[in-house]
Design a protein around this motif. Structure first.
Motif, PDB file in Angstrom:
ATOM      1  N   VAL A  76     -83.936  80.636 -38.653  1.00 54.03           N
ATOM      2  CA  VAL A  76     -85.043  81.178 -38.845  1.00 54.03           C
ATOM      3  C   VAL A  76     -85.762  80.279 -40.016  1.00 54.03           C
ATOM      4  O   VAL A  76     -86.961  79.963 -39.882  1.00 54.03           O
ATOM      5  CB  VAL A  76     -84.945  82.746 -39.442  1.00 54.03           C
ATOM      6  N   ASP A  78     -86.903  84.150 -31.659  1.00 55.32           N
ATOM      7  CA  ASP A  78     -85.888  84.580 -32.366  1.00 55.32           C
ATOM      8  C   ASP A  78     -84.912  85.285 -31.119  1.00 55.32           C
ATOM      9  O   ASP A  78     -85.016  86.377 -30.762  1.00 55.32           O
ATOM     10  CB  ASP A  78     -86.066  85.457 -33.519  1.00 55.32           C
ATOM     11  N   GLU A 111     -88.631  88.416 -32.081  1.00 56.11           N
ATOM     12  CA  GLU A 111     -87.479  88.650 -31.392  1.00 56.11           C
ATOM     13  C   GLU A 111     -87.855  88.673 -29.930  1.00 56.11           C
ATOM     14  O   GLU A 111     -88.582  89.742 -29.586  1.00 56.11           O
ATOM     15  CB  GLU A 111     -86.621  89.746 -31.761  1.00 56.11           C
ATOM     16  N   ILE A 169     -81.554  85.273 -31.731  1.00 56.71           N
ATOM     17  CA  ILE A 169     -80.264  85.356 -32.389  1.00 56.71           C
ATOM     18  C   ILE A 169     -79.143  86.450 -32.021  1.00 56.71           C
ATOM     19  O   ILE A 169     -78.131  86.467 -31.658  1.00 56.71           O
ATOM     20  CB  ILE A 169     -80.632  85.282 -34.016  1.00 56.71           C
ATOM     21  N   GLN A 170     -80.003  87.517 -31.774  1.00 60.66           N
ATOM     22  CA  GLN A 170     -79.267  88.798 -31.241  1.00 60.66           C
ATOM     23  C   GLN A 170     -79.247  89.021 -29.594  1.00 60.66           C
ATOM     24  O   GLN A 170     -78.252  89.333 -28.983  1.00 60.66           O
ATOM     25  CB  GLN A 170     -79.833  90.057 -31.847  1.00 60.66           C
ATOM     26  N   SER A 216     -76.012  79.936 -40.175  1.00 57.77           N
ATOM     27  CA  SER A 216     -76.169  81.303 -39.713  1.00 57.77           C
ATOM     28  C   SER A 216     -77.574  81.670 -39.037  1.00 57.77           C
ATOM     29  O   SER A 216     -78.346  80.458 -38.930  1.00 57.77           O
ATOM     30  CB  SER A 216     -76.249  82.115 -41.101  1.00 57.77           C
ATOM     31  N   GLY A 217     -77.724  82.877 -38.473  1.00 55.92           N
ATOM     32  CA  GLY A 217     -79.041  83.143 -37.993  1.00 55.92           C
ATOM     33  C   GLY A 217     -80.126  82.905 -38.928  1.00 55.92           C
ATOM     34  O   GLY A 217     -81.338  82.336 -38.751  1.00 55.92           O
ATOM     35  N   ALA A 218     -80.130  83.500 -40.451  1.00 58.25           N
ATOM     36  CA  ALA A 218     -81.079  83.600 -41.289  1.00 58.25           C
ATOM     37  C   ALA A 218     -81.724  82.054 -41.539  1.00 58.25           C
ATOM     38  O   ALA A 218     -82.761  81.724 -41.427  1.00 58.25           O
ATOM     39  CB  ALA A 218     -80.624  84.114 -42.622  1.00 58.25           C
ATOM     40  N   LYS A 224     -74.979  84.013 -34.083  1.00 62.12           N
ATOM     41  CA  LYS A 224     -74.102  85.064 -33.419  1.00 62.12           C
ATOM     42  C   LYS A 224     -73.300  84.594 -32.351  1.00 62.12           C
ATOM     43  O   LYS A 224     -72.311  83.789 -32.720  1.00 62.12           O
ATOM     44  CB  LYS A 224     -75.064  86.377 -32.872  1.00 62.12           C
ATOM     45  N   PHE A 272     -86.584  92.036 -37.453  1.00 61.47           N
ATOM     46  CA  PHE A 272     -85.406  91.595 -38.431  1.00 61.47           C
ATOM     47  C   PHE A 272     -85.088  90.198 -38.094  1.00 61.47           C
ATOM     48  O   PHE A 272     -84.847  89.696 -36.886  1.00 61.47           O
ATOM     49  CB  PHE A 272     -84.085  92.458 -38.261  1.00 61.47           C
ATOM     50  N   HIS A 273     -85.264  89.374 -39.103  1.00 59.30           N
ATOM     51  CA  HIS A 273     -84.915  87.782 -39.024  1.00 59.30           C
ATOM     52  C   HIS A 273     -83.796  87.358 -40.002  1.00 59.30           C
ATOM     53  O   HIS A 273     -83.722  86.051 -39.891  1.00 59.30           O
ATOM     54  CB  HIS A 273     -86.438  87.186 -38.947  1.00 59.30           C
ATOM     55  N   GLY A 274     -83.533  88.377 -41.114  1.00 60.59           N
ATOM     56  CA  GLY A 274     -82.240  87.722 -41.947  1.00 60.59           C
ATOM     57  C   GLY A 274     -82.887  88.251 -43.308  1.00 60.59           C
ATOM     58  O   GLY A 274     -83.976  88.665 -43.622  1.00 60.59           O
ATOM     59  N   GLU A 309     -82.249  94.888 -34.392  1.00 63.15           N
ATOM     60  CA  GLU A 309     -82.220  95.890 -35.427  1.00 63.15           C
ATOM     61  C   GLU A 309     -83.468  97.110 -35.579  1.00 63.15           C
ATOM     62  O   GLU A 309     -83.210  98.169 -36.127  1.00 63.15           O
ATOM     63  CB  GLU A 309     -82.268  95.347 -37.072  1.00 63.15           C
TER      64      GLU A 309
HETATM   65  C1  LIG Z   1     -82.792  88.974 -34.323  1.00 62.42           C
HETATM   66  C2  LIG Z   1     -82.039  88.664 -35.908  1.00 62.42           C
HETATM   67  N1  LIG Z   1     -82.662  87.418 -36.384  1.00 62.42           N
HETATM   68  C3  LIG Z   1     -81.804  86.864 -37.512  1.00 62.42           C
HETATM   69  C4  LIG Z   1     -80.604  87.569 -38.012  1.00 62.42           C
HETATM   70  C5  LIG Z   1     -80.067  87.031 -39.316  1.00 62.42           C
HETATM   71  O1  LIG Z   1     -78.771  86.331 -38.687  1.00 62.42           O
HETATM   72  P1  LIG Z   1     -77.563  85.999 -39.861  1.00 62.42           P
HETATM   73  O2  LIG Z   1     -76.967  87.422 -40.260  1.00 62.42           O
HETATM   74  O3  LIG Z   1     -76.409  85.135 -39.347  1.00 62.42           O
HETATM   75  O4  LIG Z   1     -78.181  85.364 -40.930  1.00 62.42           O
HETATM   76  C6  LIG Z   1     -80.189  88.738 -37.469  1.00 62.42           C
HETATM   77  C7  LIG Z   1     -79.091  89.372 -37.674  1.00 62.42           C
HETATM   78  O5  LIG Z   1     -78.548  90.342 -37.363  1.00 62.42           O
HETATM   79  C8  LIG Z   1     -80.679  89.028 -36.141  1.00 62.42           C
HETATM   80  O6  LIG Z   1     -80.335  90.206 -35.266  1.00 62.42           O
END
Ligand SMILES: Cc1ncc(COP(=O)(O)O)c(C=O)c1O
Length: 398
Positions: A110, A224, A191, A226-227, A105-107, A253, A139-141, A196
């Protein structure tokens, strides 16, 4: 078959209520359209929150996963597997980073990035009080490390204490970063385009100043992606636009396009001087099915010229959204890059999003007042026109 209403009632009795879900039960997808269990069709400008880049029901993607399922799904990280090795080589090639750790996952990506940064600093001076600078509105999770660097107190408050030693600065305000830097700072994390928090791309001067500062002080730059990564802004990774390279980056993602995968990537310097045998691990991360997903995603990105499409269709989306800004007083501005855009309203956008859903258009918000546009990366100009036509009817009905 149960009706949509019955399913929703069942869900509300069985699931923990952590989401205020829209009143729709989705059933299947095809291209950039989703269908609910009653057969209603929706144009999807959410893509499962910036996940399904390749569109739904992509035959090559589906076949690659089915083939891997028939071979082996999981083996553990005690052994090598070919899909993960191939995936690591490909992700290195598209990112220009040197070392890969796969997560689910993203979290988790991180979390790994934070651990790598702390270990890097620990190996330099043996102390355990290093600090990380993150950004407000980030937002990082939802896991504790990721939550601790998430710059929105609303998400953190009830779960204190956080991991500690995190300071917050303002995105695109270099002075505010400088104010937080001290001899304990081990990493600056943000990010490349805040998602978010309201679709705020890092300004070029900010990114370059931070990179320079990090180099001068041997502070690690963690981006980051992820998005905003995986082609969404018209670059494979959004930082590639600035002519810099982070020390650590996170991705997830669209990397698996629906199979839950993520990764953190490091430069050779950080890889060789941080996490080592026994420091970090995962049961599932980089299993053969995850590897197969990443491989087919990266292959199809190339084969289908996804980045070119994002550049072209993203520019068209910008133009069309800018027209809306000019036409409707309730829209203040547009922000974003490529196919990651936000329309900023002078009011909460919940009603507009619900109206759009009724009219067969899936949109999401980013904060109370912003409609976020993160469609599959295969959309065409016709889809953009279809989206703006529906959105107009919602705005006219306001
Ligand atoms: C920039 C960013 N980092 C981390 C995450 C967390 O990812 P995950 O929901 O896959 O844990 C998200 C999720 O929306 C995100 O947008």
């Amino acid at each position: 078959m149960e009706t949509m209403k019955q399913y929703i009632e069942d869900a509300e009795k069985a699931l923990l209520h952590t989401y205020n879900r829209y009143q729709v039960v989705l059933d299947k997808g095809d291209g950039v359209y989703l269908y609910d269990i009653e057969g209603k069709k929706y144009l999807d400008f959410c893509a499962g929150i910036a996940v399904f880049a390749l569109g739904y029901n992509n035959k090559k993607y589906n076949d690659a996963l089915k083939n891997q399922i028939d071979k082996v799904i999981h083996t553990s990280n005690y052994y090598y597997n070919v899909p993960a090795i191939e995936a690591a080589k490909k992700i290195k090639a598209v990112s220009g980073m040197d070392r890969v750790f796969f997560t689910n996952s993203g979290a988790e990506a991180v979390e790994g990035a934070i651990k790598a940064a702390r270990k890097y600093a620990y190996l330099k001076d043996g102390s355990t009080d290093h600090e990380i600078i993150a950004m407000e509105h980030s937002f990082h999770g939802r896991t504790f490390g990721a939550l601790s660097v998430t710059g929105n107190p609303k998400y953190r408050e009830a779960f204190a204490p956080m991991i500690g030693n995190v300071r917050f600065a303002k995105m695109n305000d270099f002075e505010s970063v400088i104010e937080q830097v001290n001899e304990k700072t081990c990493a600056i994390l943000f990010e490349t385009v805040q998602g978010e928090g309201g679709i705020y791309p890092a300004e070029e001067a900010f990114m370059k100043s931070i990179k320079k500062l990090c180099e001068e002080k041997d502070i690690l730059l963690i981006l980051d992606e992820i998005q905003c990564g995986m082609g969404r802004t018209g670059y494979m990774y959004a930082w590639q636009r600035y002519g810099i390279r982070p020390d650590i980056m996170t991705t997830a993602k669209a990397l698996g396009c629906g199979i839950p995968v993520g990764a953190f990537l490091l430069t050779e310097k950080v890889g060789a001087n941080s996490l080592t045998s026994g420091d970090h691990g995962t049961t599932y991360g980089g299993n053969p099915l995850a590897g197969a997903a990443i491989n087919i995603v990266l292959d199809l990105f190339e084969e289908n010229h996804i980045i070119d499409n994002v550049k072209e269709t993203g520019a068209y989306l910008e133009k069309k959204l800018d027209e809306l800004v000019r036409e409707y007083d309730c829209i203040e501005t547009r922000r974003g890059a490529g196919l990651m855009q936000g329309l900023v309203f002078d009011r909460p956008v919940g009603d507009i999003i619900t109206k759009a859903l009724d009219r067969g258009l899936i949109l999401i918000n980013a904060g109370m007042n912003i409609i976020r546009f993160v469609p599959p990366l295969i959309i065409t100009k016709e889809h953009v026109d279809e989206m703006t036509a529906i959105l107009r009817t919602c705005l006219d009905a306001e």
